[in-house]
Scaffold this motif. Structure first.
Motif, PDB file in Angstrom:
ATOM      1  N   UNK A  84       8.121   3.055   7.521  1.00 25.19           N
ATOM      2  CA  UNK A  84       8.213   3.466   6.120  1.00 25.19           C
ATOM      3  C   UNK A  84       6.978   3.110   5.297  1.00 25.19           C
ATOM      4  N   UNK A  85       5.952   2.556   5.918  1.00 26.50           N
ATOM      5  CA  UNK A  85       4.734   2.253   5.164  1.00 26.50           C
ATOM      6  C   UNK A  85       3.997   3.545   4.846  1.00 26.50           C
ATOM      7  N   UNK A  86       3.208   3.526   3.790  1.00 27.89           N
ATOM      8  CA  UNK A  86       2.577   4.761   3.313  1.00 27.89           C
ATOM      9  C   UNK A  86       1.599   5.336   4.326  1.00 27.89           C
ATOM     10  N   UNK A  87       0.939   4.498   5.126  1.00 31.49           N
ATOM     11  CA  UNK A  87      -0.024   4.989   6.118  1.00 31.49           C
ATOM     12  C   UNK A  87       0.688   5.827   7.179  1.00 31.49           C
ATOM     13  N   UNK A  88       1.794   5.305   7.718  1.00 35.46           N
ATOM     14  CA  UNK A  88       2.540   6.032   8.754  1.00 35.46           C
ATOM     15  C   UNK A  88       3.125   7.331   8.215  1.00 35.46           C
ATOM     16  N   UNK A  89       3.630   7.290   6.979  1.00 32.55           N
ATOM     17  CA  UNK A  89       4.246   8.483   6.396  1.00 32.55           C
ATOM     18  C   UNK A  89       3.214   9.569   6.102  1.00 32.55           C
ATOM     19  N   UNK A  90       2.075   9.183   5.578  1.00 30.38           N
ATOM     20  CA  UNK A  90       1.026  10.166   5.314  1.00 30.38           C
ATOM     21  C   UNK A  90       0.461  10.731   6.613  1.00 30.38           C
ATOM     22  N   UNK A  91       0.263   9.859   7.599  1.00 29.76           N
ATOM     23  CA  UNK A  91      -0.252  10.335   8.888  1.00 29.76           C
ATOM     24  C   UNK A  91       0.742  11.287   9.543  1.00 29.76           C
ATOM     25  N   UNK A  92       2.049  11.019   9.378  1.00 25.93           N
ATOM     26  CA  UNK A  92       3.056  11.915   9.944  1.00 25.93           C
ATOM     27  C   UNK A  92       2.976  13.291   9.294  1.00 25.93           C
TER      28      UNK A  92
END
Length: 288
Positions: A84-92
């Motif tokens: 749920x961190x912003x890096x993982x969500x944006x990369x997804x």
């Protein structure tokens, strides 16, 4: 050197907007490095729609037909992340857009998947007591699989050819625009600015939503530019069923399914076919 670790997304954006140009460049580069070094890589893999036929049925005529289609493979990709961190969500989000719009191996249309499931669905109906004629069963399965293959070929035509490295550079250009145009959540909630529904949001939720929605919009505009189309709210677009290109629909003819070039080719072929049928009819009349 800018320390981006352990910072909230909104803090990074606010730091960017308050710094001088040189510091902004450093912040932006650190952000891009964070996105591209994420463990949430794009993953494409082969999946199968499988079913098992009991040994007592596999040698029957119907059983042997189903055995041929007891495993149907297709190309899939990982579309969600548990992080749920912003890096993982944006990369997804970045990964999903590339898979859906640029990767020629992938077809995600629901009708395509439904057609691939036809052999398994027919098998389940058979073992629950429904009877089939071998010829009709073979024809129905072959028709479904052929339609699925044609649909995947059509889907492939719709994809824009863009290598992953070029796509990354394109995304970074759009990220830069988002950094420059970002408006913090507090400004959106003032009476002098546009009001959006933000109940239950925190600053990072707002930033992630802003980046994901903006990236969608920028990529759609990129698609239109690739096909030489103008942008506008009152314009209507469609996919040509023959060549797969994006084209602008005529406001008076919203039911069209072909671009102008393919429509002219289609009309020419129709005229030739009509003339051929007429000549055959005239010959048959003369014979009698």
């Amino acid at each position: 050197m800018y320390n981006i670790e352990d910072k909230y997304f909104y803090e990074i954006l606010e730091d960017y907007q308050t710094e001088a140009p040189d510091a902004q460049e450093e912040i932006f580069n650190s952000f891009c490095s964070l996105i591209w070094s994420s463990d949430n890589k794009r993953r494409v893999y082969e999946k199968e729609i499988k079913f098992h036929i009991p040994s007592g049925l596999i040698h029957t005529e119907i059983g042997s037909i189903f055995n041929t289609w007891s495993s149907v493979s297709y190309t899939a990709y990982r579309s969600v992340t548990r992080k749920t961190d912003f890096v993982s969500l944006l990369r997804q989000k970045v990964n999903n857009i590339y898979s859906a719009l640029f990767d020629e191996r992938i077809c995600q249309q629901k009708e395509y998947m439904d057609l691939l499931k036809v052999p398994k669905q027919l098998y389940l109906r058979w073992i629950h007591g429904e009877t089939f004629q071998p010829e009709a069963l073979t024809a129905e399965i072959d028709d479904a699989i052929n339609r699925a293959l044609n649909m995947k070929a059509s889907c492939k035509k719709q994809k824009i050819k863009l290598e992953w490295q070029d796509y990354k550079r394109l995304v970074e250009q759009y990220f830069r625009k988002m950094f420059d145009n970002y408006i913090c959540l507090d400004d959106y909630e003032t009476k002098d600015s546009l009001i959006v529904q933000t109940n239950g949001w925190n600053e990072d939720n707002f930033c992630i939503s802003y980046f994901c929605n903006s990236l969608n919009g920028y990529i759609k505009n990129y698609q239109k530019s690739c096909f030489g189309l103008k942008r506008g709210r009152n314009r209507h677009y469609g996919r040509c069923q023959d060549c797969g290109c994006l084209y602008e629909k005529n406001k008076k003819d919203t039911r069209s399914r072909r671009c102008q070039n393919c429509y002219l080719k289609y009309r020419t072929l129709r005229k030739k076919e009509t003339q051929r049928i007429r000549r055959m009819q005239m010959k048959s009349v003369q014979m009698y």
